[in-house]
Design a protein around this motif. Structure first.
Motif, PDB file in Angstrom:
ATOM      1  N   THR A  22      -2.975  35.876   5.101  1.00 50.18           N
ATOM      2  CA  THR A  22      -3.864  35.458   6.188  1.00 50.18           C
ATOM      3  C   THR A  22      -4.383  34.049   5.962  1.00 50.18           C
ATOM      4  OG1 THR A  22      -4.528  37.702   6.764  1.00 50.18           O
ATOM      5  CG2 THR A  22      -6.089  35.945   7.277  1.00 50.18           C
ATOM      6  N   LEU A  23      -4.797  33.754   4.735  1.00 53.39           N
ATOM      7  CA  LEU A  23      -5.283  32.409   4.425  1.00 53.39           C
ATOM      8  C   LEU A  23      -4.150  31.389   4.458  1.00 53.39           C
ATOM      9  CD1 LEU A  23      -7.869  33.172   1.591  1.00 53.39           C
ATOM     10  CD2 LEU A  23      -8.303  32.720   4.012  1.00 53.39           C
ATOM     11  N   GLN A  32      -8.590  23.882   6.432  1.00 56.26           N
ATOM     12  CA  GLN A  32      -8.625  23.407   5.048  1.00 56.26           C
ATOM     13  C   GLN A  32      -9.700  24.054   4.192  1.00 56.26           C
ATOM     14  OE1 GLN A  32     -11.447  19.513   4.831  1.00 56.26           O
ATOM     15  NE2 GLN A  32      -9.352  19.129   5.497  1.00 56.26           N
ATOM     16  N   HIS A  33     -10.688  24.726   4.826  1.00 51.75           N
ATOM     17  CA  HIS A  33     -11.755  25.331   4.044  1.00 51.75           C
ATOM     18  C   HIS A  33     -12.326  26.516   4.812  1.00 51.75           C
ATOM     19  CE1 HIS A  33     -14.249  24.656   0.413  1.00 51.75           C
ATOM     20  NE2 HIS A  33     -15.102  25.429   1.059  1.00 51.75           N
ATOM     21  N   VAL A  51     -12.700  36.760  -3.353  1.00 50.99           N
ATOM     22  CA  VAL A  51     -12.228  35.434  -2.941  1.00 50.99           C
ATOM     23  C   VAL A  51     -12.227  34.431  -4.090  1.00 50.99           C
ATOM     24  CG1 VAL A  51     -12.991  35.823  -0.570  1.00 50.99           C
ATOM     25  CG2 VAL A  51     -14.536  34.686  -2.185  1.00 50.99           C
ATOM     26  N   ALA A  52     -12.476  34.905  -5.296  1.00 50.97           N
ATOM     27  CA  ALA A  52     -12.648  33.995  -6.439  1.00 50.97           C
ATOM     28  C   ALA A  52     -11.401  33.184  -6.760  1.00 50.97           C
ATOM     29  CB  ALA A  52     -13.073  34.793  -7.676  1.00 50.97           C
ATOM     30  N   ASP A  53     -10.236  33.685  -6.421  1.00 54.18           N
ATOM     31  CA  ASP A  53      -8.990  32.985  -6.760  1.00 54.18           C
ATOM     32  C   ASP A  53      -8.643  31.876  -5.783  1.00 54.18           C
ATOM     33  OD1 ASP A  53      -8.645  34.596  -8.969  1.00 54.18           O
ATOM     34  OD2 ASP A  53      -7.293  36.000  -7.960  1.00 54.18           O
ATOM     35  N   PHE A  54      -9.400  31.734  -4.716  1.00 51.53           N
ATOM     36  CA  PHE A  54      -9.063  30.755  -3.676  1.00 51.53           C
ATOM     37  C   PHE A  54      -9.992  29.548  -3.785  1.00 51.53           C
ATOM     38  CE2 PHE A  54      -8.189  35.007  -1.783  1.00 51.53           C
ATOM     39  CZ  PHE A  54      -6.802  34.922  -1.800  1.00 51.53           C
ATOM     40  N   ASP A  55      -9.454  28.413  -4.184  1.00 56.07           N
ATOM     41  CA  ASP A  55     -10.265  27.213  -4.382  1.00 56.07           C
ATOM     42  C   ASP A  55     -10.850  26.664  -3.088  1.00 56.07           C
ATOM     43  OD1 ASP A  55      -9.756  27.290  -7.081  1.00 56.07           O
ATOM     44  OD2 ASP A  55      -8.094  25.850  -6.998  1.00 56.07           O
ATOM     45  N   ASP A  56     -10.246  27.021  -1.955  1.00 56.25           N
ATOM     46  CA  ASP A  56     -10.714  26.493  -0.674  1.00 56.25           C
ATOM     47  C   ASP A  56     -11.647  27.463   0.050  1.00 56.25           C
ATOM     48  OD1 ASP A  56      -8.705  28.297  -0.152  1.00 56.25           O
ATOM     49  OD2 ASP A  56      -7.467  26.938   1.037  1.00 56.25           O
ATOM     50  N   VAL A  57     -12.146  28.477  -0.655  1.00 55.39           N
ATOM     51  CA  VAL A  57     -13.108  29.415  -0.081  1.00 55.39           C
ATOM     52  C   VAL A  57     -14.446  29.261  -0.803  1.00 55.39           C
ATOM     53  CG1 VAL A  57     -13.701  31.830   0.337  1.00 55.39           C
ATOM     54  CG2 VAL A  57     -11.310  31.075   0.564  1.00 55.39           C
TER      55      VAL A  57
END
Length: 258
Positions: A22-23, A32-33, A51-57
């Motif tokens: 989805t992301l 982008q964020h 959501v910890a693994d997603f740098d853009d979240v």
């Protein structure tokens, strides 16, 4: 490039792999964020972990006015919201439409959130429905202009939007603006200055036209942007650039968390 300034990724009915897809879909569309917004302090740790693994979240921390069964005291909220990954306090606010019987509890929770935001110098994310006077009065009384914030998924009057903007708040528009019944909201959106506007999905709810009936997702913020751009008579690129700049100006910690 777009930003989904308000989504609930932990509330999507998806597996971890489906969330990744989805992301990825949203990124392919130019998002982008993502700001993943808490509705319960009790569920905050699970949300943050999801959501910890997603740098853009980025993430917020707070108690939604309709989740007062998960209410917490000021010190607990302060402790959680002070964590470095938290870029905003909320969502919080008042909802007298769905839960008029909890008004007193909602007001106390709202005041605690404003106090925490001021103590931490982090912006507020506010949900307000059928509580215009109380929302504005509590913001003024407790000096919320020190941190400002956003009135998210805005569906109230232009007068309320103007009063909030005078205190430094932003107005965020969801897919509701595309609904046939949202004629009054569309007039408000036309009047809100571009420099005070944000866009969001509020996913998994409120999917915009032409996706109504589906589970909403961050990639659909593009349809929200396209619709608003047409309303305001500007290009979608101009709308995207302005709302993205507004997002990083308000949520200044989001860049650092990315």
């Amino acid at each position: 490039m777009f930003v989904d300034s308000h989504c609930h990724l932990d509330r999507l009915e998806q597996s971890p792999d489906e969330l990744r897809n989805t992301l990825a879909f949203a990124r392919q569309r130019g998002v982008q964020h993502f700001l993943c917004v808490a509705v319960s302090v009790a569920d905050y740790d699970a949300m943050a972990e999801a959501v910890a693994d997603f740098d853009d979240v980025s993430v917020s921390c707070g108690v939604h006015p309709l989740h007062q069964e998960d209410a917490c005291d000021y010190e607990t909220l302060l402790d959680k919201a002070a964590r470095p990954e938290v870029v905003a306090v909320g969502e919080t606010g008042l909802d007298y439409f769905y839960s008029a019987d909890t008004q007193q509890v909602q007001r106390q929770s709202f005041v605690d959130h404003i106090r925490v935001a001021n103590a931490l110098n982090k912006p507020l994310i506010i949900h307000t429905r059928d509580a215009r006077d109380d929302t504005l009065n509590l913001l003024r009384e407790h000096k919320a202009e020190h941190t400002a914030g956003v009135l998210h998924c805005f569906t109230e009057s232009l007068e309320m939007a103007e009063a909030a903007m005078e205190m430094g708040f932003y107005i965020s528009i969801s897919g509701i603006v595309t609904f046939r019944s949202a004629e009054e909201l569309r007039e408000v959106v036309k009047a809100v200055p571009l420099e005070r506007l944000l866009i969001e999905t509020d996913s998994p709810w409120l999917a915009p036209v032409p996706h109504r009936g589906k589970q909403n997702q961050p990639g659909y913020v593009v349809e929200v942007a396209e619709f608003i751009a047409e309303l305001k008579g500007i290009t979608v690129e101009e709308l995207a650039a302005a709302t993205t700049e507004n997002f990083y100006r308000l949520f200044s910690l989001a860049d650092k968390a990315a």
